[in-house]
Design a protein around this motif. Sequence first.
Motif, PDB file in Angstrom:
ATOM      1  N   MET A 166      11.771  10.857  30.391  1.00  0.00           N
ATOM      2  CA  MET A 166      10.601  10.042  30.069  1.00  0.00           C
ATOM      3  C   MET A 166      10.973   8.581  30.226  1.00  0.00           C
ATOM      4  SD  MET A 166       9.303  11.963  26.551  1.00  0.00           S
ATOM      5  CE  MET A 166       7.819  10.982  26.412  1.00  0.00           C
ATOM      6  N   ASP A 184      10.737   4.479  29.320  1.00  0.00           N
ATOM      7  CA  ASP A 184      10.784   3.781  28.036  1.00  0.00           C
ATOM      8  C   ASP A 184       9.402   3.548  27.443  1.00  0.00           C
ATOM      9  OD1 ASP A 184      13.512   3.738  28.155  1.00  0.00           O
ATOM     10  OD2 ASP A 184      13.690   1.628  28.702  1.00  0.00           O
ATOM     11  N   GLU A 185       8.426   3.190  28.288  1.00  0.00           N
ATOM     12  CA  GLU A 185       7.085   2.924  27.772  1.00  0.00           C
ATOM     13  C   GLU A 185       6.466   4.185  27.176  1.00  0.00           C
ATOM     14  OE1 GLU A 185       4.528   1.066  30.571  1.00  0.00           O
ATOM     15  OE2 GLU A 185       5.804  -0.711  30.825  1.00  0.00           O
ATOM     16  N   MET A 186       6.683   5.316  27.837  1.00  0.00           N
ATOM     17  CA  MET A 186       6.131   6.568  27.325  1.00  0.00           C
ATOM     18  C   MET A 186       6.803   6.949  26.006  1.00  0.00           C
ATOM     19  SD  MET A 186       5.806  10.294  29.201  1.00  0.00           S
ATOM     20  CE  MET A 186       4.718   9.595  30.456  1.00  0.00           C
ATOM     21  N   ILE A 187       8.127   6.786  25.947  1.00  0.00           N
ATOM     22  CA  ILE A 187       8.834   7.071  24.694  1.00  0.00           C
ATOM     23  C   ILE A 187       8.297   6.179  23.579  1.00  0.00           C
ATOM     24  CG2 ILE A 187      11.064   7.018  23.509  1.00  0.00           C
ATOM     25  CD1 ILE A 187      12.365   7.547  26.252  1.00  0.00           C
ATOM     26  N   ARG A 188       8.191   4.876  23.873  1.00  0.00           N
ATOM     27  CA  ARG A 188       7.692   3.931  22.874  1.00  0.00           C
ATOM     28  C   ARG A 188       6.306   4.327  22.377  1.00  0.00           C
ATOM     29  NH1 ARG A 188       5.933  -0.915  25.798  1.00  0.00           N
ATOM     30  NH2 ARG A 188       4.082   0.396  25.954  1.00  0.00           N
ATOM     31  N   ASP A 189       5.422   4.707  23.291  1.00  0.00           N
ATOM     32  CA  ASP A 189       4.063   5.074  22.895  1.00  0.00           C
ATOM     33  C   ASP A 189       4.055   6.345  22.044  1.00  0.00           C
ATOM     34  OD1 ASP A 189       3.204   2.883  24.287  1.00  0.00           O
ATOM     35  OD2 ASP A 189       2.389   4.009  25.989  1.00  0.00           O
ATOM     36  N   HIS A 190       4.904   7.303  22.383  1.00  0.00           N
ATOM     37  CA  HIS A 190       4.979   8.534  21.590  1.00  0.00           C
ATOM     38  C   HIS A 190       5.528   8.256  20.191  1.00  0.00           C
ATOM     39  CE1 HIS A 190       3.670  11.741  24.240  1.00  0.00           C
ATOM     40  NE2 HIS A 190       4.381  11.226  25.238  1.00  0.00           N
TER      41      HIS A 190
END
Length: 246
Positions: free
Chosen positions: A82, A84-90
Motif C-alpha cells: 500500500m 503511504d497516502e492509502m495507509i495514512r487514510d486507513h
Amino acid sequence: MAAAEERSPLHVVGEVHAALRRVPAVDLDRHPIEVGYSGGTVTLEGEVSDMRAKRRAVVAAGRVAGVSEVVDHLCVPVAAPMGDEMIRDHVRDALLEEPALLEHGIRVGVDGVVETVRAPAVPERGDIFVEVREGVVRLSGSVAGLGHRRLAGVLAWWIPGTRDVRLDLEVRPPEQDADLEITDAIRMVHEKDPFVGASHLRVTTVAGVVHLEGWVPSEVERDAAELDAWYVDGVRDVVNRIEAGR
C-alpha cells in the motif's frame, strides 16, 4: 534493561549482535539488523520476519551490559503493498471510527501540511497526529490514557501496508504502567478483532510476558489472537497456550 556502563561502543555492538543470534526467532543471515550504540542507547534498524522477532530482538538487546535504552526501528514485511497516502487514510479512518477515541482530535500530515480532520471535543482528552513515510506510521500528540495509546497503536498495526508503528503519544495526565494495563489492552483488542472469539480466551501478564489460554475453533484464529498480543505496546513476549480445534 541492564544498568549503563562505560564500555567500548564496538564491544557493546558486538555483544548485541551475539545476543540477537541467540534468539531463535531472529535470523540475522536472512534479515540483517543494523545496530548502533551511543551513550547507553542501542538503535536497531532493518527488517525482521515478523512481530515476534521484532519484540524479542528488542528484549535481547536490552539485556546486554551497558545498554540502558533500546530504540526500535525494526520493520516487518507487509501483508499487502500500500502507498503511504492509502495507509495514512486507513489509519485516519480507523481512529475516527473507534468509539474509545471519539473525544480525541485527529490530525494528519498531507504534503508537509497539517490537516485537522476532527478537533478534540475537550482539549484535555487528546489530539492524535498521523504521519506515514515508507510504510512507517508515526502517531504523535497526546491521548487520555495508556489504554487509548495502546489501542491507537494496534489500529495502526492492523492496516495491511504498515511496516512499523512509532508511538510518540504522550499520556495526559501521566499514568503508572503495569502488567494489568497490558492485560486490559489485549482483552480490549481481542474484543475488537472480528476474527477472534475473545469470550473463550484468558489473558494474564507477568513482567511484560503475556500468557494466552483458552480455546478457539481454528489455528488461524489461534495465530490471530497471538498476533494481536504482539501488537500491543509494552509486550516483551507471548506464551500461546490456546487450544485450537476439537
